[in-house]
Design a protein around this motif. Structure first.
Motif, PDB file in Angstrom:
ATOM      1  N   GLY A   1      60.940  27.696 -90.710  1.00 15.18           N
ATOM      2  CA  GLY A   1      61.791  26.636 -91.220  1.00 15.18           C
ATOM      3  C   GLY A   1      63.173  27.185 -91.532  1.00 15.18           C
ATOM      4  O   GLY A   1      63.337  28.380 -91.772  1.00 15.18           O
TER       5      GLY A   1
ATOM      6  N   ILE B   1      64.514  20.672 -95.128  1.00 10.99           N
ATOM      7  CA  ILE B   1      64.044  21.878 -94.452  1.00 10.99           C
ATOM      8  C   ILE B   1      63.829  21.484 -92.996  1.00 10.99           C
ATOM      9  O   ILE B   1      63.108  20.539 -92.704  1.00 10.99           O
ATOM     10  CB  ILE B   1      62.716  22.408 -95.054  1.00 10.99           C
TER      11      ILE B   1
ATOM     12  N   ALA C   1      57.166  22.554 -98.121  1.00 10.37           N
ATOM     13  CA  ALA C   1      58.007  23.746 -97.969  1.00 10.37           C
ATOM     14  C   ALA C   1      59.240  23.694 -98.864  1.00 10.37           C
ATOM     15  O   ALA C   1      59.842  22.638 -99.053  1.00 10.37           O
ATOM     16  CB  ALA C   1      58.430  23.906 -96.514  1.00 10.37           C
TER      17      ALA C   1
ATOM     18  N   MET D   1      54.278  22.136 -94.214  1.00  8.67           N
ATOM     19  CA  MET D   1      55.649  21.770 -93.877  1.00  8.67           C
ATOM     20  C   MET D   1      56.198  20.747 -94.870  1.00  8.67           C
ATOM     21  O   MET D   1      57.361  20.807 -95.250  1.00  8.67           O
ATOM     22  CB  MET D   1      55.724  21.226 -92.447  1.00  8.67           C
TER      23      MET D   1
ATOM     24  N   CYS E   1      62.728  26.412 -99.858  1.00  8.69           N
ATOM     25  CA  CYS E   1      63.433  27.637 -99.497  1.00  8.69           C
ATOM     26  C   CYS E   1      63.136  28.722-100.531  1.00  8.69           C
ATOM     27  O   CYS E   1      63.347  28.517-101.728  1.00  8.69           O
ATOM     28  CB  CYS E   1      64.933  27.371 -99.418  1.00  8.69           C
TER      29      CYS E   1
ATOM     30  N   VAL F   1      57.037  29.116 -92.531  1.00 16.01           N
ATOM     31  CA  VAL F   1      56.399  28.009 -93.241  1.00 16.01           C
ATOM     32  C   VAL F   1      54.885  28.073 -93.056  1.00 16.01           C
ATOM     33  O   VAL F   1      54.131  27.844 -93.990  1.00 16.01           O
ATOM     34  CB  VAL F   1      56.942  26.654 -92.741  1.00 16.01           C
TER      35      VAL F   1
END
Length: 55
Positions: free
Chosen positions: A7, A46, A35, A32, A37, A18
């Protein structure tokens, strides 16, 4: 390790793993969706990293 699904953070452009495939599609989708950062903590957006952005 399988094939990494990477990602890219929409805020800081950090590229991170990810999920590692193969895994059930529902599990990968859940990862996903959740997710974030690891660098700046941004939750959205993302993006799926492309070959150009993942290098």
């Amino acid at each position: 390790m399988g094939n990494p699904l990477k990602g890219r953070c929409g805020k800081c452009d950090h590229v991170f793993i990810v999920a590692c495939l193969p895994m059930p599609l529902t599990t990968a989708a859940a990862l996903m969706k959740r997710a974030a950062c690891p660098t700046c903590g941004n939750l959205k957006p993302i993006y799926i990293a492309t070959e150009e952005t993942a290098s």
